[in-house]
Design an enzyme around this catalytic site. Structure first.
Site, PDB file in Angstrom:
ATOM      1  N   LYS A  81       2.938  -7.684   7.144  1.00 25.66           N
ATOM      2  CA  LYS A  81       2.640  -6.521   7.999  1.00 25.66           C
ATOM      3  C   LYS A  81       1.206  -6.060   7.772  1.00 25.66           C
ATOM      4  O   LYS A  81       0.450  -5.848   8.716  1.00 25.66           O
ATOM      5  CB  LYS A  81       3.615  -5.380   7.667  1.00 25.66           C
ATOM      6  CG  LYS A  81       3.232  -4.042   8.280  1.00 25.66           C
ATOM      7  CD  LYS A  81       4.214  -2.951   7.934  1.00 25.66           C
ATOM      8  CE  LYS A  81       3.859  -2.112   6.737  1.00 25.66           C
ATOM      9  NZ  LYS A  81       2.733  -1.182   6.887  1.00 25.66           N
ATOM     10  N   ASN A  82       0.828  -5.908   6.506  1.00 25.58           N
ATOM     11  CA  ASN A  82      -0.482  -5.329   6.213  1.00 25.58           C
ATOM     12  C   ASN A  82      -1.628  -6.304   6.441  1.00 25.58           C
ATOM     13  O   ASN A  82      -2.790  -5.915   6.355  1.00 25.58           O
ATOM     14  CB  ASN A  82      -0.524  -4.790   4.771  1.00 25.58           C
ATOM     15  CG  ASN A  82       0.324  -3.547   4.632  1.00 25.58           C
ATOM     16  OD1 ASN A  82       0.815  -3.002   5.620  1.00 25.58           O
ATOM     17  ND2 ASN A  82       0.498  -3.086   3.396  1.00 25.58           N
ATOM     18  N   CYS A 112       3.464   6.537   7.073  1.00 31.26           N
ATOM     19  CA  CYS A 112       4.434   7.046   6.101  1.00 31.26           C
ATOM     20  C   CYS A 112       3.933   8.325   5.459  1.00 31.26           C
ATOM     21  O   CYS A 112       2.764   8.429   5.099  1.00 31.26           O
ATOM     22  CB  CYS A 112       4.663   6.011   4.999  1.00 31.26           C
ATOM     23  SG  CYS A 112       5.976   4.858   5.368  1.00 31.26           S
ATOM     24  N   ARG A 134      -3.207  11.055   1.999  1.00 28.55           N
ATOM     25  CA  ARG A 134      -3.756   9.933   2.768  1.00 28.55           C
ATOM     26  C   ARG A 134      -4.974  10.318   3.605  1.00 28.55           C
ATOM     27  O   ARG A 134      -4.968  10.229   4.840  1.00 28.55           O
ATOM     28  CB  ARG A 134      -2.682   9.286   3.640  1.00 28.55           C
ATOM     29  CG  ARG A 134      -1.471   8.883   2.839  1.00 28.55           C
ATOM     30  CD  ARG A 134      -0.575   7.948   3.571  1.00 28.55           C
ATOM     31  NE  ARG A 134      -1.003   6.569   3.458  1.00 28.55           N
ATOM     32  CZ  ARG A 134      -0.349   5.547   3.990  1.00 28.55           C
ATOM     33  NH1 ARG A 134       0.738   5.739   4.665  1.00 28.55           N
ATOM     34  NH2 ARG A 134      -0.796   4.311   3.835  1.00 28.55           N
ATOM     35  N   ASP A 139       3.632  -0.386  -2.947  1.00 30.04           N
ATOM     36  CA  ASP A 139       4.635  -0.664  -1.910  1.00 30.04           C
ATOM     37  C   ASP A 139       5.910  -1.303  -2.466  1.00 30.04           C
ATOM     38  O   ASP A 139       6.870  -1.524  -1.715  1.00 30.04           O
ATOM     39  CB  ASP A 139       4.042  -1.566  -0.813  1.00 30.04           C
ATOM     40  CG  ASP A 139       3.051  -0.818   0.063  1.00 30.04           C
ATOM     41  OD1 ASP A 139       2.944   0.417  -0.068  1.00 30.04           O
ATOM     42  OD2 ASP A 139       2.377  -1.471   0.884  1.00 30.04           O
TER      43      ASP A 139
HETATM   44  C1  UD1 Z   1      -2.726   0.280   2.538  1.00 21.95           C
HETATM   45  C2  UD1 Z   1      -1.402  -0.314   2.973  1.00 21.95           C
HETATM   46  C3  UD1 Z   1      -0.244   0.436   2.323  1.00 21.95           C
HETATM   47  C4  UD1 Z   1      -0.407   0.458   0.815  1.00 21.95           C
HETATM   48  C5  UD1 Z   1      -1.794   0.953   0.423  1.00 21.95           C
HETATM   49  C6  UD1 Z   1      -2.089   0.813  -1.064  1.00 21.95           C
HETATM   50  C7  UD1 Z   1      -1.884  -1.151   5.192  1.00 21.95           C
HETATM   51  C8  UD1 Z   1      -1.622  -1.030   6.648  1.00 21.95           C
HETATM   52  N1  UD1 Z   1      -1.293  -0.227   4.418  1.00 21.95           N
HETATM   53  O1  UD1 Z   1      -2.721   1.636   2.973  1.00 21.95           O
HETATM   54  O2  UD1 Z   1       0.966  -0.231   2.674  1.00 21.95           O
HETATM   55  O3  UD1 Z   1       0.548   1.321   0.256  1.00 21.95           O
HETATM   56  O4  UD1 Z   1      -2.817   0.192   1.115  1.00 21.95           O
HETATM   57  O5  UD1 Z   1      -1.955  -0.489  -1.478  1.00 21.95           O
HETATM   58  O6  UD1 Z   1      -2.539  -2.060   4.741  1.00 21.95           O
HETATM   59  N2  UD1 Z   1      -8.012   7.214  -0.050  1.00 21.95           N
HETATM   60  C9  UD1 Z   1      -8.932   8.232  -0.001  1.00 21.95           C
HETATM   61  N3  UD1 Z   1      -9.760   8.298   1.089  1.00 21.95           N
HETATM   62  C10 UD1 Z   1      -9.716   7.381   2.102  1.00 21.95           C
HETATM   63  C11 UD1 Z   1      -8.779   6.347   2.016  1.00 21.95           C
HETATM   64  C12 UD1 Z   1      -7.935   6.281   0.938  1.00 21.95           C
HETATM   65  O7  UD1 Z   1      -9.002   9.077  -0.889  1.00 21.95           O
HETATM   66  O8  UD1 Z   1     -10.516   7.487   3.056  1.00 21.95           O
HETATM   67  C13 UD1 Z   1      -7.073   7.133  -1.204  1.00 21.95           C
HETATM   68  C14 UD1 Z   1      -5.624   7.351  -0.772  1.00 21.95           C
HETATM   69  O9  UD1 Z   1      -5.283   8.706  -0.732  1.00 21.95           O
HETATM   70  C15 UD1 Z   1      -4.863   6.613  -1.859  1.00 21.95           C
HETATM   71  C16 UD1 Z   1      -5.804   5.456  -2.216  1.00 21.95           C
HETATM   72  O10 UD1 Z   1      -7.073   5.807  -1.695  1.00 21.95           O
HETATM   73  O11 UD1 Z   1      -4.695   7.420  -2.984  1.00 21.95           O
HETATM   74  C17 UD1 Z   1      -5.365   4.113  -1.679  1.00 21.95           C
HETATM   75  O12 UD1 Z   1      -5.228   4.201  -0.284  1.00 21.95           O
HETATM   76  P1  UD1 Z   1      -5.606   2.988   0.677  1.00 21.95           P
HETATM   77  O13 UD1 Z   1      -5.889   1.775  -0.165  1.00 21.95           O
HETATM   78  O14 UD1 Z   1      -6.657   3.431   1.621  1.00 21.95           O
HETATM   79  O15 UD1 Z   1      -4.254   2.773   1.450  1.00 21.95           O
HETATM   80  P2  UD1 Z   1      -4.074   2.476   2.990  1.00 21.95           P
HETATM   81  O16 UD1 Z   1      -5.175   1.591   3.478  1.00 21.95           O
HETATM   82  O17 UD1 Z   1      -3.760   3.712   3.721  1.00 21.95           O
END
Ligand code: UD1
Length: 417
Positions: free
Chosen positions: A22-23, A116, A121, A304
């Site tokens: 999916k990701n 989710c 986030r 995850d």
């Molecule tokens: C992706 C995955 C999700 C997985 C997550 C962590 C996809 C579609 N989803 O989500 O399934 O759980 O990686 O492995 O690929 N953060 C910030 N600022 C930002 C972005 C992120 O502070 O602009 C923080 C988030 O709050 C979190 C951490 O970074 O604590 C990791 O998030 P991130 O790696 O960005 O997760 P996603 O890309 O949303």
């Protein structure tokens, strides 16, 4: 609303085919925006996150055609740059569209993304990265408006290795003028898959999978046919199912290399696992407690799989501490597991679990995708009858979950409430 009705307590035996990740697929769908030519994604899972992304592509003017598991996307006539709020709120990956929509059309408008509910986030790293590439961003009334006549390569240091921010910046930078360097980039296998896909389209992306990703911008990208990597989280879910229920499984189209942290833990708790030529074999063992499970970015233990591992720890011999380091509120499955007889105390980001011999059937609710999978596994391993609602969360990420589980012997069926 739909729910699973599950009669627990049977071991799982047989073979299961693992879907494409999916990701990995979601950012590839965003990458398809970058070309006017035809893109074909083979083995594309029909999960609702993918279907929503396909609908966003249609709103942007792309023609899309799903035949079996082959998805064809044609962007010759695409001209829109606005992603409707109703769709953006359905899934967080809609935000990946920012980078590619700006790169293709010079502007983008999107409502703040959903997904989710597992914590704050934020998307600040996505936006600051795009700003570094020269994008002007306005935020008003729940919408993000981006304009950029010419993207320019830049040096970008991420405060934390965000998967989505790394991908979004890559998607814009491939069409920027000059070189972009992303430091403290995420190293997840899905980042490598996106880089491979973009390079097959004619991009120049180097170093994906390491902390530094370099991108030499190109003026155009062409069409591609591609098969994404297999879903390590779905594979991990089935491995944990086997550890919880007993029996023996073979996972086909599975990559053990991308699951070393989980496999290491499962071996510690006495499962027998070996991998060979795209297959993973597992025979469950005595379920000794894993003691400590702490989530961290790849190659650490994946957040995850935290919920599923928490469910497993509930029926291990001894105590386990599960620490969730990535997301603030990712323990929604815990009160439901407690309703099934689990002994868990949550303090802040840690769950303290004292193993019990078995869980009991109960009516439980899934608050998010992976929590829903965890509760399904708990119900299959439990004594007695359970129901797990609401299946819309599980349908976002697992294709044919109940069919696959039923083929392995689980007594599970989907009913409409
Ligand atoms: C992706 C995955 C999700 C997985 C997550 C962590 C996809 C579609 N989803 O989500 O399934 O759980 O990686 O492995 O690929 N953060 C910030 N600022 C930002 C972005 C992120 O502070 O602009 C923080 C988030 O709050 C979190 C951490 O970074 O604590 C990791 O998030 P991130 O790696 O960005 O997760 P996603 O890309 O949303």
């Amino acid at each position: 609303m739909e729910k699973y009705v599950i009669e627990g307590g049977v071991p799982l035996y047989g073979e299961v085919e693992i879907q494409s990740a999916k990701n990995a697929v979601l950012p590839l769908l965003a990458a398809a925006v970058l070309t006017e030519q035809r893109v074909v994604i083979h083995r594309c899972p029909r999960i609702t996150d993918v279907l929503n992304m396909v609908q966003i592509l249609a709103e942007l003017g792309f023609s899309t055609n799903f035949v079996g598991e082959d998805l064809t996307i044609d962007g010759a006539d695409a001209a829109n740059h606005e992603i409707p709020a109703a769709l953006a709120k359905e899934l967080r990956s809609s935000v990946f569209m920012l980078g590619s929509v700006i790169a293709r059309f010079g502007r983008a408008r999107i409502a703040y993304p959903g997904g989710c509910d597992i914590g704050l986030r934020p998307i600040d790293l996505h936006l600051s990265g795009l700003r570094r590439l020269g994008v002007c961003i306005g935020e008003e009334g729940g919408y993000i408006d981006c304009v950029c006549s010419r993207l320019k390569g830049a040096e970008i240091l991420l405060d934390c290795p965000s998967v989505g921010a790394t991908e979004n910046i890559m998607l814009a930078a491939v069409r920027a003028e000059g070189e972009t360097v992303i430091r403290n980039a995420a190293r997840e296998p899905e980042i490598v898959d996106l880089a491979n896909f973009l390079n097959r389209m004619g991009a120049k992306v180097y170093g994906a999978g390491s902390q530094t990703v370099r991108i030499d911008g190109v003026s155009s990208l062409h069409g591609v046919e591609y098969t994404p990597i297999s879903d390590r989280i779905e594979a991990g879910t089935f491995l944990i199912a086997s550890a919880m229920c007993g029996g023996e499984l073979v996972l086909n189209n599975a990559d053990a290399e991308n699951l070393t942290s989980l496999i290491h833990k499962l071996c510690e708790i006495s499962c027998k696992i070996h991998a060979d030529d795209g297959k993973i074999y597992i025979k469950s063992g005595d379920r000794v407690s894993p003691k400590l499970v702490e989530t961290s970015p790849y190659p650490g233990f994946p957040t995850d799989l935290q919920a599923q591992m928490t469910a497993l720890a509930c029926i291990c011999n001894g105590s386990t501490v599960v620490v969730e380091n990535l997301f603030e509120t990712r323990f929604k499955h815990v009160p439901e597991l407690i309703r099934m007889g689990a002994d868990i105390t949550v303090r802040g980001r840690s769950a303290f679990i004292r193993g019990v011999p078995h869980l009991r059937g109960a009516d439980v609710f899934a608050g998010d995708l992976r929590g829903g999978a965890a509760l399904t596994l708990a119900a299959i391993s439990a004594e007695g009858l359970s129901s797990v609602a609401d299946l819309s969360h599980i349908d976002r990420g697992y294709s044919g979950f109940e069919f696959k589980l039923r083929a392995l012997g689980a007594r599970i069926r989907r009913v409409r409430i």
